[in-house]
Motif scaffolding. Structure first.
Motif, PDB file in Angstrom:
ATOM      1  N   THR A 150      -0.026   5.856  -4.317  1.00 37.05           N
ATOM      2  CA  THR A 150      -0.507   7.232  -4.185  1.00 37.05           C
ATOM      3  C   THR A 150      -1.778   7.365  -5.020  1.00 37.05           C
ATOM      4  N   GLU A 151      -2.530   8.424  -4.799  1.00 41.32           N
ATOM      5  CA  GLU A 151      -3.754   8.633  -5.586  1.00 41.32           C
ATOM      6  C   GLU A 151      -3.422   8.751  -7.076  1.00 41.32           C
ATOM      7  N   ARG A 152      -2.336   9.416  -7.404  1.00 39.97           N
ATOM      8  CA  ARG A 152      -1.941   9.569  -8.810  1.00 39.97           C
ATOM      9  C   ARG A 152      -1.605   8.223  -9.442  1.00 39.97           C
ATOM     10  N   LYS A 178      -2.732   5.277  -8.489  1.00 41.06           N
ATOM     11  CA  LYS A 178      -3.964   4.492  -8.617  1.00 41.06           C
ATOM     12  C   LYS A 178      -4.734   4.861  -9.883  1.00 41.06           C
ATOM     13  N   SER A 229       0.807  -1.221   0.000  1.00 39.90           N
ATOM     14  CA  SER A 229       0.000   0.000   0.000  1.00 39.90           C
ATOM     15  C   SER A 229       0.841   1.273   0.000  1.00 39.90           C
ATOM     16  N   GLU A 230       2.086   1.209   0.469  1.00 41.52           N
ATOM     17  CA  GLU A 230       2.936   2.396   0.542  1.00 41.52           C
ATOM     18  C   GLU A 230       3.203   2.999  -0.838  1.00 41.52           C
TER      19      GLU A 230
END
Length: 189
Positions: free
Chosen positions: A149-151, A153, A145-146
């Protein structure tokens, strides 16, 4: 005698009529009167809900985005989940994406909004769907998960949108595989 529509049924009919008006005529020729005629209703019914055409256009777009949200796949593999989702978007949503970007240039110019304002992932439910897709991959140990980032994804979908807007046609499978295999997956593994 036609049965009178009310509540959610009436609102859906109005928003569907607004979307049809928008896709057929573009934003420049979009009118509230055109929506009233398409919906088979009266101006007061429409104006009670949306005071002007910009408000109605935004509502129609958000409505269409919610209605057309693809089914979230769960194939057991992040790669296959992404490809399944992207295949659906790359074939079934070409018109929607084209309308959102090409037909709405006047709307963006006149209102100062951007396509990102309309594609608000919280409003359309896209954030929850993508988060779920990636949470499954993290739980399976495919990615950490680290690195999400939203970008990152949204990257495969931004590249997919670029392909659709470059051709105004469905995106071939080999292009989708290249986006996932050579660009996206190396970033998250």
């Amino acid at each position: 005698m036609a049965q009178r529509r009310r509540g959610a049924e009436l609102e859906k009919a109005l928003l569907d009529a607004a979307w049809d008006e928008l896709t057929d005529n573009g934003y420049a020729r979009f009118t509230m009167d055109g929506v009233v005629k398409r919906a088979g209703t009266s101006p007061p019914v429409l104006y009670r809900r949306w005071s002007d055409r910009d408000e109605l256009v935004r509502a129609a777009i958000v409505h269409r985005l919610k209605e057309s949200r693809p089914t979230l796949p769960d194939t057991g593999s992040l790669r296959e989940d992404l490809l399944t989702l992207m295949r659906e978007i790359a074939t079934a949503h070409v018109q929607l994406i084209t309308v959102m970007y090409a037909h709405l240039a006047g709307y963006y110019r006149e209102t100062g909004r951007s396509p990102d304002d309309l594609f608000d992932p919280v409003t359309t439910g896209r954030t929850a769907a993508l988060d779920t897709l990636f949470e499954h991959a993290v739980a399976r140990g495919e990615i950490t998960s680290e690195l999400l980032t939203e970008r990152i994804k949204t990257l495969p979908f931004v590249l997919l949108r670029h392909e659709i807007l470059s051709t105004f046609a469905p995106v071939p499978d080999h292009v989708l595989e290249e986006i996932v295999d050579t660009i996206f997956l190396p970033l998250v593994r």
